[in-house]
Scaffold this motif. Structure first.
Motif, PDB file in Angstrom:
ATOM      1  N   SER A 175     -12.655  -2.590   3.164  1.00 35.48           N
ATOM      2  CA  SER A 175     -11.816  -1.739   2.135  1.00 35.48           C
ATOM      3  C   SER A 175     -10.454  -2.628   1.943  1.00 35.48           C
ATOM      4  N   GLY A 176     -10.264  -2.517   0.479  1.00 38.86           N
ATOM      5  CA  GLY A 176      -9.037  -3.202   0.320  1.00 38.86           C
ATOM      6  C   GLY A 176      -8.617  -4.626  -0.061  1.00 38.86           C
ATOM      7  N   ASN A 200      -3.686   0.683   3.027  1.00 47.53           N
ATOM      8  CA  ASN A 200      -3.380   1.951   2.553  1.00 47.53           C
ATOM      9  C   ASN A 200      -3.947   1.816   0.929  1.00 47.53           C
ATOM     10  N   ILE A 201      -5.109   1.318   0.774  1.00 47.88           N
ATOM     11  CA  ILE A 201      -5.503   1.461  -0.738  1.00 47.88           C
ATOM     12  C   ILE A 201      -5.443   2.509  -1.455  1.00 47.88           C
ATOM     13  N   GLY A 202      -5.003   2.492  -2.681  1.00 47.21           N
ATOM     14  CA  GLY A 202      -4.794   4.025  -3.444  1.00 47.21           C
ATOM     15  C   GLY A 202      -3.580   4.535  -3.501  1.00 47.21           C
ATOM     16  N   VAL A 203      -2.608   3.739  -2.903  1.00 43.89           N
ATOM     17  CA  VAL A 203      -0.976   4.133  -3.179  1.00 43.89           C
ATOM     18  C   VAL A 203      -0.585   3.186  -4.163  1.00 43.89           C
ATOM     19  N   TRP A 208       1.874  -0.684  -0.612  1.00 45.46           N
ATOM     20  CA  TRP A 208       1.011  -1.226   0.225  1.00 45.46           C
ATOM     21  C   TRP A 208       1.357  -1.756   1.441  1.00 45.46           C
TER      22      TRP A 208
END
Length: 436
Positions: A175-176, A200-203, A208
């Motif tokens: 992920s990421g 912390n993918i999505g921020v 990051w």
């Protein structure tokens, strides 16, 4: 990974004795040297501070003198066969038998060459099918068993090939991991892959958090490691408008460099201190220190570097003014830390800049581009350490030696991309010899 010894090196008996003394006594306080009056003998002091073993080189080196890189094989051309005309080499890797693999990002193509530089064929092709790649980046490595591993964020996977280029399987990137990066992968001695990921993918991009995913066979993520943190105040200048913002580091300001060793631990340090930590998982931290003499920043180079930054920001942010620390008067001891396949630490040093372009030549280019040209560059040189802290010595690289993509270091052999004055890229294999 092939673990090389120091075979082929000419050492005096005194240097060997000093090296063996420290190897057998790490963790104990004391000074180790065969002859303290001889400035060429490696002299080091070791100490234990809490859970950290410190090995500080105070004089001399294990090698009897500095070394230089001498080319054995070079291939690549301005004109000729397509597979020898390189557009933009993004990554470089070498198999246990000396086979050379590279990704030419401009095509893109994963290419395979014999140890003598003979083209052996391309591997895969652009696309989304098995064994194909859409957007390969700086991630290219060869496992100890000869398997070739290519990171392809365009397809969100890591493709695995046999040594002859036959496609074996694809591993989904953690992920990421589907972003393009020049950060190289590492394959450890057990065949596990270490690759950069966003934790912390999505921020927002500015928030990051980076991590290193450790992947076992079949692509299973064993764990995610947190890179070492070295506290410091970053020297930057920045600009902002209603629609955009930008930031850049002040040249020769402090920075952090780290890499993953093929023995499964982080090696890193803060550039303003000649202090490199080997953060080993099952052993005490080993800290390598070395005495060093600061290198001054050429005042003419500093003027040009600042002018280039000011021009860039003023084009985006009219009325912008310098809003960060000044370019320092001396350079940090090192710029980058690289780790060899045998665990040696290659520390790229900051060196005294040289003028490679005359003011007249620069003026012609500036008139053509309407941009200030920097006429200075740093000759590439390394300090080389064994992974137990022994300082082997200084190595100088030839003109045109590139550290991006990351060179491959294996014992006393180095593979790297080089570029001539016209920017034509080539691949060279070097050996080390005394720099006399």
């Amino acid at each position: 990974m092939v673990q090389e010894s120091l075979r082929g090196l000419t050492r005096r008996a005194a240097a060997v004795a000093g090296a063996l003394a420290v190897t057998g006594a790490l963790g104990a306080c004391g000074s180790f040297t065969d002859d303290p009056a001889d400035p060429t003998t490696w002299q080091a002091v070791t100490d234990t501070i809490g859970d950290t073993v410190v090995v500080r080189t105070v004089a001399g080196s294990v090698w009897p003198g500095p070394r230089r890189m001498v080319p054995d094989v070079t291939f690549g051309t301005l004109e000729g066969a397509d597979h020898y005309m390189f557009g933009s080499i993004a990554s470089l890797a070498v198999g246990p038998d000396g086979t050379i693999y590279l990704v030419d990002d401009q095509i893109p193509a994963l290419r395979r060459y014999g140890p003598d530089g003979t083209w052996l064929g391309d591997i895969g092709r652009q696309g989304g099918g098995p064994g194909e790649y859409e957007n390969p980046d700086g991630g290219l490595r060869v496992a100890p068993d000869g398997r070739v591993m290519l990171r392809d964020p365009g397809n969100g996977r890591l493709s695995v090939y046999s040594a002859d280029g036959t496609y074996v399987e694809g591993w989904p990137l953690p992920s990421g991991g589907g972003f393009n990066t020049s950060n190289q992968m590492t394959v450890d001695t057990a065949g596990r892959v270490y690759t950069l990921v966003i934790k912390n993918i999505g921020v927002a991009v500015t928030e990051w958090e980076w991590g290193i995913a450790r992947m076992a066979d079949r692509g299973a993520t064993v764990d995610t490691l947190t890179p070492p943190d070295f506290e410091f105040d970053e020297w930057v200048v920045s600009g902002e408008s209603e629609n955009s913002s930008s930031m850049t580091s002040v040249p020769y300001g402090p920075g952090v460099s780290w890499a993953v060793s093929p023995f499964g631990y982080f090696v890193g340090g803060l550039s303003t201190e000649y202090r490199i930590d080997l953060r080993r998982e099952t052993e005490p931290v080993l800290r390598i220190e070395k005495a060093w003499e600061p290198v001054r920043v050429d005042g003419r180079e500093a003027v040009l570097l600042r002018k280039r930054i000011e021009e860039r920001f003023k084009r985006r942010f009219p009325g912008w003014r310098w809003n960060g620390p000044d370019i320092p008067v001396t350079k940090p001891p090192f710029d980058e830390i690289l780790v060899a396949e045998d665990g040696r630490i290659w520390v790229r040093l900051h060196t005294e800049s040289v003028e490679f372009m005359s003011p007249e030549e620069a003026r012609v280019e500036e008139e053509a581009t309407d941009r200030t040209v920097s006429r200075y560059r740093e000759p590439v040189a390394f300090d080389v350490f064994e992974r137990d802290g022994r300082y082997l010595g200084r190595v100088s690289a030839p003109d045109g030696f590139e550290t991006s993509p990351e060179p491959v270091f294996r014992g006393d052999t180095v593979w790297a991309v080089t570029a001539d004055g016209l920017g034509v890229e080539r691949v060279s294999r070097f050996h080390l010899e005394p720099a006399g």
